[in-house]
Design a protein around this motif. Structure first.
Motif, PDB file in Angstrom:
ATOM      1  N   GLY A 106     -63.008 -63.524  55.858  1.00  0.00           N
ATOM      2  CA  GLY A 106     -63.227 -61.965  55.893  1.00  0.00           C
ATOM      3  C   GLY A 106     -63.094 -61.479  54.419  1.00  0.00           C
ATOM      4  N   LEU A 107     -63.790 -60.523  54.119  1.00  0.00           N
ATOM      5  CA  LEU A 107     -63.688 -59.874  53.056  1.00  0.00           C
ATOM      6  C   LEU A 107     -63.401 -58.264  52.948  1.00  0.00           C
ATOM      7  N   CYS A 108     -62.317 -57.767  52.341  1.00  0.00           N
ATOM      8  CA  CYS A 108     -62.113 -56.485  52.339  1.00  0.00           C
ATOM      9  C   CYS A 108     -62.594 -55.739  50.958  1.00  0.00           C
ATOM     10  N   LEU A 109     -63.363 -54.754  50.846  1.00  0.00           N
ATOM     11  CA  LEU A 109     -63.564 -54.126  49.548  1.00  0.00           C
ATOM     12  C   LEU A 109     -62.806 -52.665  49.769  1.00  0.00           C
ATOM     13  N   PHE A 110     -61.624 -52.862  49.054  1.00  0.00           N
ATOM     14  CA  PHE A 110     -60.509 -51.788  49.246  1.00  0.00           C
ATOM     15  C   PHE A 110     -60.734 -50.529  48.083  1.00  0.00           C
ATOM     16  N   HIS A 111     -61.520 -49.684  48.428  1.00  0.00           N
ATOM     17  CA  HIS A 111     -61.857 -48.597  47.410  1.00  0.00           C
ATOM     18  C   HIS A 111     -62.761 -49.517  46.186  1.00  0.00           C
ATOM     19  N   SER A 112     -63.741 -50.055  46.830  1.00  0.00           N
ATOM     20  CA  SER A 112     -64.674 -50.869  45.731  1.00  0.00           C
ATOM     21  C   SER A 112     -66.145 -50.995  46.307  1.00  0.00           C
ATOM     22  N   SER A 113     -66.994 -51.492  45.683  1.00  0.00           N
ATOM     23  CA  SER A 113     -68.456 -51.499  45.672  1.00  0.00           C
ATOM     24  C   SER A 113     -69.059 -52.809  45.176  1.00  0.00           C
ATOM     25  N   ALA A 114     -70.267 -53.080  45.966  1.00  0.00           N
ATOM     26  CA  ALA A 114     -71.260 -54.066  45.522  1.00  0.00           C
ATOM     27  C   ALA A 114     -72.092 -53.531  44.498  1.00  0.00           C
ATOM     28  N   LEU A 115     -72.416 -52.332  44.470  1.00  0.00           N
ATOM     29  CA  LEU A 115     -73.381 -51.398  43.783  1.00  0.00           C
ATOM     30  C   LEU A 115     -73.006 -51.968  42.000  1.00  0.00           C
ATOM     31  N   PRO A 116     -74.016 -52.101  41.239  1.00  0.00           N
ATOM     32  CA  PRO A 116     -73.903 -52.019  39.765  1.00  0.00           C
ATOM     33  C   PRO A 116     -73.447 -50.688  39.161  1.00  0.00           C
ATOM     34  N   ASP A 117     -73.021 -50.754  37.855  1.00  0.00           N
ATOM     35  CA  ASP A 117     -72.838 -49.515  37.216  1.00  0.00           C
ATOM     36  C   ASP A 117     -74.138 -48.820  37.204  1.00  0.00           C
ATOM     37  N   THR A 118     -74.166 -47.541  37.370  1.00  0.00           N
ATOM     38  CA  THR A 118     -75.154 -46.470  37.043  1.00  0.00           C
ATOM     39  C   THR A 118     -75.319 -46.532  35.247  1.00  0.00           C
ATOM     40  N   GLU A 119     -76.495 -45.907  34.866  1.00  0.00           N
ATOM     41  CA  GLU A 119     -76.481 -45.505  33.308  1.00  0.00           C
ATOM     42  C   GLU A 119     -75.222 -44.808  32.964  1.00  0.00           C
ATOM     43  N   GLU A 120     -75.116 -43.799  33.793  1.00  0.00           N
ATOM     44  CA  GLU A 120     -74.081 -42.901  33.293  1.00  0.00           C
ATOM     45  C   GLU A 120     -72.815 -43.484  33.316  1.00  0.00           C
ATOM     46  N   LYS A 121     -72.673 -44.384  34.283  1.00  0.00           N
ATOM     47  CA  LYS A 121     -71.187 -45.051  34.283  1.00  0.00           C
ATOM     48  C   LYS A 121     -70.985 -45.962  33.189  1.00  0.00           C
ATOM     49  N   LYS A 122     -71.872 -46.790  32.612  1.00  0.00           N
ATOM     50  CA  LYS A 122     -72.048 -47.847  31.851  1.00  0.00           C
ATOM     51  C   LYS A 122     -71.642 -46.793  30.475  1.00  0.00           C
ATOM     52  N   GLU A 123     -72.271 -45.904  30.205  1.00  0.00           N
ATOM     53  CA  GLU A 123     -71.996 -44.872  29.210  1.00  0.00           C
ATOM     54  C   GLU A 123     -70.479 -44.489  29.036  1.00  0.00           C
ATOM     55  N   ALA A 124     -70.031 -44.298  30.352  1.00  0.00           N
ATOM     56  CA  ALA A 124     -68.425 -43.800  30.352  1.00  0.00           C
ATOM     57  C   ALA A 124     -67.843 -44.863  29.975  1.00  0.00           C
ATOM     58  N   ARG A 125     -68.189 -46.273  30.522  1.00  0.00           N
ATOM     59  CA  ARG A 125     -67.097 -47.505  30.157  1.00  0.00           C
ATOM     60  C   ARG A 125     -67.349 -47.447  28.391  1.00  0.00           C
ATOM     61  N   ASN A 126     -68.361 -47.415  28.049  1.00  0.00           N
ATOM     62  CA  ASN A 126     -68.477 -47.526  26.517  1.00  0.00           C
ATOM     63  C   ASN A 126     -67.667 -46.506  25.676  1.00  0.00           C
ATOM     64  N   LYS A 127     -67.466 -45.266  26.405  1.00  0.00           N
ATOM     65  CA  LYS A 127     -66.896 -44.249  25.865  1.00  0.00           C
ATOM     66  C   LYS A 127     -65.361 -44.464  25.831  1.00  0.00           C
ATOM     67  N   THR A 128     -64.884 -44.956  27.196  1.00  0.00           N
ATOM     68  CA  THR A 128     -63.618 -45.392  27.296  1.00  0.00           C
ATOM     69  C   THR A 128     -63.165 -46.605  26.432  1.00  0.00           C
ATOM     70  N   ALA A 129     -63.946 -47.669  26.253  1.00  0.00           N
ATOM     71  CA  ALA A 129     -63.687 -48.666  25.178  1.00  0.00           C
ATOM     72  C   ALA A 129     -63.263 -48.061  23.814  1.00  0.00           C
ATOM     73  N   ASP A 130     -64.133 -47.208  23.396  1.00  0.00           N
ATOM     74  CA  ASP A 130     -63.939 -46.540  22.064  1.00  0.00           C
ATOM     75  C   ASP A 130     -62.855 -45.898  22.085  1.00  0.00           C
ATOM     76  N   PHE A 131     -62.410 -44.912  22.894  1.00  0.00           N
ATOM     77  CA  PHE A 131     -61.049 -44.298  23.104  1.00  0.00           C
ATOM     78  C   PHE A 131     -59.931 -45.026  22.817  1.00  0.00           C
ATOM     79  N   VAL A 132     -59.824 -46.384  23.637  1.00  0.00           N
ATOM     80  CA  VAL A 132     -58.653 -47.221  23.702  1.00  0.00           C
ATOM     81  C   VAL A 132     -58.592 -47.910  22.305  1.00  0.00           C
ATOM     82  N   GLN A 133     -59.840 -48.208  21.425  1.00  0.00           N
ATOM     83  CA  GLN A 133     -59.532 -48.872  20.152  1.00  0.00           C
ATOM     84  C   GLN A 133     -59.093 -47.648  19.429  1.00  0.00           C
ATOM     85  N   LYS A 134     -59.409 -46.411  19.693  1.00  0.00           N
ATOM     86  CA  LYS A 134     -59.081 -45.376  18.539  1.00  0.00           C
ATOM     87  C   LYS A 134     -57.600 -44.965  18.901  1.00  0.00           C
TER      88      LYS A 134
END
Length: 265
Positions: A106-134
């Motif tokens: 069995g598999l439980c997706l607990f607040h999770s998803s099989a969908l890939p990141d949208t372009e908007e979400k990818k951009e948000a990930r990049n911004k978050t990585a920059d924020f953590v670095q800075k």
């Protein structure tokens, strides 16, 4: 390539439930939530690479994390399990289901998803990585955790929010940045949902900012056998926002699975 064993907790006996935490979390996320489940199940919770007690790695891809989980379960002599993945842990679970389908009953997706990141979400990930670095991990965690909880729960869940912040602040910056990039680049696994023979349980918060309700509706019908439980007044952290209800829903799913596939180890 050999992998060292991931840090884990292992308690109870019966069919095996394996819990994978999400981004900037650790196996400690599950401690209180899983205790009542140990009466019926063997409950294993793992720290994913670079999280909790595990050192950083050079490959945070979902596939590599899945292989390390599989290797650890092999060393624990687990042949079959119900895999429960929270958020990023769900992405790792899907990669594991794809490569090692024989492992899952069995598999439980607990607040999770099989969908890939949208372009908007990818951009948000990049911004978050920059924020953590800075600005560093502490400043990031101070603003990251509370919005994962539905607004109406933040006051009552203050202790959980503080615990999550502490776990997150102990996560190395290279792990955070590596995981952000790996989540950004992860594969679309909706095809895996269509082909898996393991029953799938979608546990979704109606106010989840990370996995919107629409995303769950888009995929919960794809597996051959699936169940979906929508939690009202819940964001991304059902294990704390509605503990008893969330646990009961997961327990009911676990109990519906074929006993033939869930023999005690």
């Amino acid at each position: 390539m050999t992998h060292s064993t991931l840090a884990y907790t292992d308690a109870g006996s019966g069919p095996v439930l394996v819990f994978l935490h999400g981004f900037c979390e650790s196996k400690d996320l599950w401690t209180d939530f899983t205790k009542p489940l140990q009466h019926q199940f063997r409950v294993i919770a793992l720290d994913l690479p670079g999280h909790g007690e595990n050192p950083p790695t050079d490959d945070y891809s979902m596939e590599n994390q899945a292989r390390q989980v599989r290797e650890t379960l092999r060393q624990l002599q687990v042949d079959k399990c119900l895999l429960v993945g929270h958020s990023m842990g769900g992405y790792v679970s899907l990669a594991l289901a794809e490569e090692f389908p024989e492992l899952l009953f069995g598999l439980c997706l607990f607040h999770s998803s099989a969908l890939p990141d949208t372009e908007e979400k990818k951009e948000a990930r990049n911004k978050t990585a920059d924020f953590v670095q800075k600005h560093g991990v502490d400043k990031f965690m101070d603003s990251f955790v509370a919005p994962l909880f539905a607004e109406s729960n933040r006051q009552s869940c203050q202790a959980a929010i503080e615990k999550m912040q502490a776990i997150g602040k102990a996560t190395p910056p290279e792990t955070i940045i590596g995981c952000l990039q790996a989540m950004r680049d992860r594969a679309d696994r909706t095809e895996e949902l269509k082909t898996t023979v393991a029953p799938v349980f979608f546990l979704a918060g109606k106010e989840d900012p990370a996995v919107p309700l629409e995303a769950t509706l888009q995929q919960c019908h794809l597996p051959e056998n699936s169940m979906t439980y929508f939690l009202g007044h819940v964001g991304h952290m059902g294990m704390w926002e509605r503990t008893a209800l969330t646990r009961q829903a997961l327990l009911k799913f676990a109990e519906t699975l074929s006993p033939a596939n869930a023999q005690p180890q």
